[in-house]
Design an enzyme around this catalytic site. Structure first.
Site, PDB file in Angstrom:
ATOM      1  N   ASP A 280      -1.011  -2.979   9.379  1.00 42.61           N
ATOM      2  CA  ASP A 280      -1.531  -4.016   8.494  1.00 42.61           C
ATOM      3  C   ASP A 280      -1.021  -5.386   8.895  1.00 42.61           C
ATOM      4  O   ASP A 280      -1.728  -6.392   8.752  1.00 42.61           O
ATOM      5  CB  ASP A 280      -1.158  -3.713   7.046  1.00 42.61           C
ATOM      6  CG  ASP A 280      -2.085  -2.689   6.412  1.00 42.61           C
ATOM      7  OD1 ASP A 280      -3.305  -2.888   6.458  1.00 42.61           O
ATOM      8  OD2 ASP A 280      -1.591  -1.685   5.883  1.00 42.61           O
TER       9      ASP A 280
ATOM     10  N   ARG B   5       4.854   6.999  -1.486  1.00 36.66           N
ATOM     11  CA  ARG B   5       4.273   5.655  -1.440  1.00 36.66           C
ATOM     12  C   ARG B   5       3.150   5.581  -2.470  1.00 36.66           C
ATOM     13  O   ARG B   5       2.206   6.368  -2.437  1.00 36.66           O
ATOM     14  CB  ARG B   5       3.728   5.324  -0.048  1.00 36.66           C
ATOM     15  CG  ARG B   5       3.065   3.960   0.001  1.00 36.66           C
ATOM     16  CD  ARG B   5       2.941   3.392   1.383  1.00 36.66           C
ATOM     17  NE  ARG B   5       1.955   4.054   2.220  1.00 36.66           N
ATOM     18  CZ  ARG B   5       1.579   3.604   3.421  1.00 36.66           C
ATOM     19  NH1 ARG B   5       2.142   2.506   3.920  1.00 36.66           N
ATOM     20  NH2 ARG B   5       0.691   4.262   4.138  1.00 36.66           N
TER      21      ARG B   5
ATOM     22  N   GLU C 270       4.190  -6.151   5.250  1.00 32.42           N
ATOM     23  CA  GLU C 270       3.106  -5.808   6.159  1.00 32.42           C
ATOM     24  C   GLU C 270       1.996  -6.864   6.161  1.00 32.42           C
ATOM     25  O   GLU C 270       0.821  -6.541   6.305  1.00 32.42           O
ATOM     26  CB  GLU C 270       2.538  -4.426   5.825  1.00 32.42           C
ATOM     27  CG  GLU C 270       2.280  -4.174   4.358  1.00 32.42           C
ATOM     28  CD  GLU C 270       1.851  -2.743   4.058  1.00 32.42           C
ATOM     29  OE1 GLU C 270       1.429  -2.039   4.984  1.00 32.42           O
ATOM     30  OE2 GLU C 270       1.941  -2.346   2.886  1.00 32.42           O
TER      31      GLU C 270
ATOM     32  N   HIS D 209      -2.973   5.871   1.139  1.00 28.02           N
ATOM     33  CA  HIS D 209      -4.119   6.211   1.985  1.00 28.02           C
ATOM     34  C   HIS D 209      -4.483   7.695   1.937  1.00 28.02           C
ATOM     35  O   HIS D 209      -5.579   8.069   2.354  1.00 28.02           O
ATOM     36  CB  HIS D 209      -3.843   5.811   3.439  1.00 28.02           C
ATOM     37  CG  HIS D 209      -3.728   4.334   3.640  1.00 28.02           C
ATOM     38  ND1 HIS D 209      -4.794   3.477   3.475  1.00 28.02           N
ATOM     39  CD2 HIS D 209      -2.676   3.548   3.982  1.00 28.02           C
ATOM     40  CE1 HIS D 209      -4.404   2.231   3.714  1.00 28.02           C
ATOM     41  NE2 HIS D 209      -3.124   2.245   4.016  1.00 28.02           N
TER      42      HIS D 209
END
Length: 270
Positions: free
Chosen positions: A191, A81, A165, A56
């Site tokens: 999520d 990530r 998630e 993100h």
């Protein structure tokens, strides 16, 4: 002259026998800004780990490598990530020097096995062991060929965290955790809540109950389990439920709330 990979703690230093994780829950935060200065400031704060968010956050390889270098001066584990469970993206991040990788949106054991193969090289006698592309002589991961026997030993340095998630992943939590080569599972309640029809309600009792069940399922497989929880009361509840590590904030969120509070202290609010 042989060169050591890093003086930083490794995943195993945090969660292996006699590690910090055996004494207390490990705590860390997201790095989303992408700047090396922000990463260095957060690294000096005393967290056990920093999680660079390539999913993100608006940054990629050059920024990741700069952040890794900034964090390397501190006793803090750097985790990256990646945007998705892609052998190409994982290869690039590993070559940039990341040693602990987090893969989002892993929904079943087969997808977990794909992630394991992506972080491992094909091995003599067992080419199917991994699919990581070989470019260590050109990359920071092996310090440009200065790490002895890196190709056959890379699996000793690299740790893999997969994320649960989604409602689908909930049903496969034990199988995902049981995959050989998965070192830890990380839960993303935001999520997860969205996939359960509870968008924006990550502290909803149904979501919290599901997270706690996965924590129990993963620990039953003998694996390390973590969770994202910016709300401190929720974070402590997950610690009580057995979470081994908790992500308790993000650089951009701290900056947003801190600047809002400072402005409110001096500027009349409408």
């Amino acid at each position: 002259m042989p060169v050591h990979l890093s003086a930083q703690p490794s995943f195993k230093d945090l969660f292996g026998p006699g590690s910090v994780g055996e004494k207390r829950t490990v705590a860390g935060m997201f790095i989303c800004d992408g700047g090396a200065t922000s990463a260095e400031i957060c690294a000096g704060a005393g967290f056990d780990f920093l999680l660079m968010d390539g999913e993100h956050g608006s940054f990629w390889l050059e920024s990741i490598q700069a952040q890794l270098r900034a964090i390397a001066a501190y006793h803090t584990l750097a985790v990256v990530r990646v945007p998705e469970n892609s052998e190409v993206l994982i290869k690039q991040v590993l070559d940039a020097g990341a040693q602990t990788i987090m893969v989002p949106m892993v929904n079943d054991a087969a997808e977990a096995q794909e992630a394991v193969k992506a972080v491992r090289y094909p091995q003599p006698g067992n080419p199917a062991a991994g699919v990581r592309g070989v470019g260590s002589a050109l990359a920071r991961s092996a310090r440009w060929g200065r790490i002895p026997d890196y190709l056959t030993r890379a699996h000793e340095f690299v740790s893999l965290i997969v994320q649960i998630e989604s409602a689908t992943a909930l049903r496969h939590a034990s199988a995902i955790a049981g995959v050989e080569g998965v070192d830890a599972v990380f839960l993303g309640p935001s999520d997860l809540a969205a996939s359960m029809g509870l968008l924006g309600q990550q502290t909803h009792p149904t979501v919290v109950s599901a997270v706690k069940q996965v924590i129990a399922d993963v620990k039953a497989q003998g694996k390390v389990v973590g969770v994202n929880a910016f709300d401190q009361a929720q974070a402590r509840a997950y610690i009580e439920a057995g979470a081994d590590f908790v992500n308790v904030g993000a650089d951009v969120a701290l900056l947003a709330r801190g600047t809002e509070a400072l402005a409110a202290a001096f500027i009349p609010q409408d």
